[in-house]
Write a protein that holds these residues in place. Structure first.
Motif, mmCIF file in Angstrom:
data_model
loop_
_atom_site.group_PDB
_atom_site.id
_atom_site.type_symbol
_atom_site.label_atom_id
_atom_site.label_comp_id
_atom_site.label_asym_id
_atom_site.label_seq_id
_atom_site.Cartn_x
_atom_site.Cartn_y
_atom_site.Cartn_z
ATOM 1 N N TYR A 1 -4.920 -5.205 -3.493
ATOM 2 C CA TYR A 1 -3.517 -5.274 -3.888
ATOM 3 C C TYR A 1 -2.607 -5.241 -2.666
ATOM 4 N N ALA A 2 -1.404 -5.784 -2.875
ATOM 5 C CA ALA A 2 -0.402 -5.849 -1.809
ATOM 6 C C ALA A 2 0.973 -5.787 -2.456
ATOM 7 N N THR A 3 1.981 -5.438 -1.654
ATOM 8 C CA THR A 3 3.354 -5.383 -2.167
ATOM 9 C C THR A 3 4.145 -6.631 -1.805
ATOM 10 N N ARG A 4 3.521 -7.562 -1.095
ATOM 11 C CA ARG A 4 4.143 -8.859 -0.770
ATOM 12 C C ARG A 4 3.054 -9.907 -0.744
ATOM 13 N N ARG A 5 3.419 -11.123 -1.152
ATOM 14 C CA ARG A 5 2.464 -12.218 -1.007
ATOM 15 C C ARG A 5 2.194 -12.409 0.478
ATOM 16 N N GLN B 1 0.151 -7.117 3.995
ATOM 17 C CA GLN B 1 -1.031 -6.299 4.239
ATOM 18 C C GLN B 1 -1.650 -5.889 2.907
ATOM 19 N N GLN B 2 -2.953 -6.099 2.788
ATOM 20 C CA GLN B 2 -3.660 -5.806 1.548
ATOM 21 C C GLN B 2 -4.447 -4.516 1.665
ATOM 22 N N LYS B 3 -4.516 -3.802 0.544
ATOM 23 C CA LYS B 3 -5.384 -2.631 0.452
ATOM 24 C C LYS B 3 -6.550 -3.033 -0.433
ATOM 25 N N VAL B 4 -7.750 -2.600 -0.050
ATOM 26 C CA VAL B 4 -8.952 -2.920 -0.810
ATOM 27 C C VAL B 4 -9.615 -1.617 -1.241
ATOM 28 N N VAL B 5 -9.928 -1.532 -2.534
ATOM 29 C CA VAL B 5 -10.603 -0.354 -3.078
ATOM 30 C C VAL B 5 -11.855 -0.828 -3.795
ATOM 31 N N GLU B 6 -12.995 -0.211 -3.465
ATOM 32 C CA GLU B 6 -14.240 -0.534 -4.151
ATOM 33 C C GLU B 6 -14.532 0.572 -5.149
ATOM 34 N N SER C 1 10.350 0.108 -6.574
ATOM 35 C CA SER C 1 11.316 -0.884 -6.090
ATOM 36 C C SER C 1 10.633 -2.108 -5.469
ATOM 37 N N LYS C 2 9.286 -2.106 -5.443
ATOM 38 C CA LYS C 2 8.541 -3.221 -4.841
ATOM 39 C C LYS C 2 7.713 -3.948 -5.896
ATOM 40 N N ASP C 3 7.479 -5.249 -5.664
ATOM 41 C CA ASP C 3 6.528 -6.017 -6.454
ATOM 42 C C ASP C 3 5.123 -5.647 -5.994
ATOM 43 N N TYR C 4 4.161 -5.676 -6.915
ATOM 44 C CA TYR C 4 2.761 -5.433 -6.580
ATOM 45 C C TYR C 4 1.930 -6.596 -7.100
ATOM 46 N N TYR C 5 1.026 -7.086 -6.257
ATOM 47 C CA TYR C 5 0.122 -8.180 -6.602
ATOM 48 C C TYR C 5 -1.299 -7.630 -6.604
ATOM 49 N N PHE C 6 -2.038 -7.889 -7.680
ATOM 50 C CA PHE C 6 -3.380 -7.348 -7.832
ATOM 51 C C PHE C 6 -4.420 -8.448 -8.016
ATOM 52 N N LYS C 7 -5.620 -8.190 -7.488
ATOM 53 C CA LYS C 7 -6.764 -9.072 -7.686
ATOM 54 C C LYS C 7 -7.978 -8.172 -7.904
ATOM 55 N N ILE C 8 -8.674 -8.378 -9.021
ATOM 56 C CA ILE C 8 -9.846 -7.572 -9.353
ATOM 57 C C ILE C 8 -11.048 -8.502 -9.507
ATOM 58 N N THR C 9 -12.132 -8.186 -8.802
ATOM 59 C CA THR C 9 -13.363 -8.965 -8.937
ATOM 60 C C THR C 9 -14.516 -8.028 -9.271
ATOM 61 N N ALA C 10 -15.487 -8.552 -10.005
ATOM 62 C CA ALA C 10 -16.739 -7.836 -10.228
ATOM 63 C C ALA C 10 -17.686 -8.253 -9.100
ATOM 64 N N GLU D 1 -16.087 2.630 -13.533
ATOM 65 C CA GLU D 1 -14.662 2.830 -13.327
ATOM 66 C C GLU D 1 -13.883 1.547 -13.636
ATOM 67 N N THR D 2 -13.109 1.578 -14.715
ATOM 68 C CA THR D 2 -12.310 0.412 -15.097
ATOM 69 C C THR D 2 -10.816 0.724 -15.033
ATOM 70 N N LYS D 3 -10.476 1.715 -14.210
ATOM 71 C CA LYS D 3 -9.079 2.088 -13.986
ATOM 72 C C LYS D 3 -8.901 2.453 -12.523
ATOM 73 N N LEU D 4 -7.689 2.223 -12.031
ATOM 74 C CA LEU D 4 -7.330 2.651 -10.687
ATOM 75 C C LEU D 4 -5.888 3.127 -10.731
ATOM 76 N N VAL D 5 -5.630 4.306 -10.175
ATOM 77 C CA VAL D 5 -4.267 4.828 -10.104
ATOM 78 C C VAL D 5 -3.768 4.651 -8.677
ATOM 79 N N ILE D 6 -2.653 3.925 -8.543
ATOM 80 C CA ILE D 6 -1.991 3.761 -7.250
ATOM 81 C C ILE D 6 -1.070 4.972 -7.113
#
Length: 148
Positions: A62-66, A69-74, A90-99, A79-84
């Motif tokens: 996930y990142a707050t801008r297209r 800087q991206q953060k990666v969590v494994e 006040s920021k947009d968040y972009y998420f990408k989840i892969t198996a 676990e089918t939930k993640l708490v940021i």
């Protein structure tokens, strides 16, 4: 000649039955049903449904801008939930989840949380069509999405 043609079709069928299932085995199915839930001023929960088939765990990016800087969590398979926990409304968040299965990744399930004040989360399908999702019904469809 007829015997030869029948034998050829039989052999072709046999090869297709033997070879095709093995090549499909290596594919990893994508997670489904991306959801967002604001838990407080500084917490945002994302969740999803597990994919069908075999996999070892998840990779959430996930990142707050297209392009930012991206953060990666494994995460483990269960676990089918993640708490940021450092969520900034006040920021947009972009998420990408892969198996992930033995180093191979599925196609991503993607979503976006728009900054507070916009009143909605959105997802964009591969066809370019946008889906608006209200905070009361913050479920995004299972279709693959195109941002991050």
């Amino acid at each position: 000649m007829q015997f030869s043609a029948r034998l050829s079709f039989f052999l072709l069928g046999f090869v297709l039955i033997v070879v095709l299932p093995h090549s499909a085995k290596g594919q990893v199915s994508s997670p489904r049903r991306f959801r967002l839930k604001v838990l407080g001023q500084d917490k945002l929960e994302i969740s999803w449904k597990e994919p069908k088939g075999d996999f070892d765990g998840y990779k959430v990016t996930y990142a707050t801008r297209r392009g930012g800087q991206q953060k990666v969590v494994e995460l483990a398979k269960q676990e089918t939930k993640l708490v940021i926990r450092d969520f900034d409304p006040s920021k947009d968040y972009y998420f990408k989840i892969t198996a992930v299965n033995q180093g191979e990744e599925s196609k991503p399930l993607q979503g976006k949380h728009e900054a507070q004040g916009s009143g909605s989360e959105t997802a964009q399908t591969q066809g370019g069509k946008k889906i608006d999702v209200t905070r009361e019904n913050n479920e995004i469809s299972e279709e693959r999405l195109n941002f991050v």
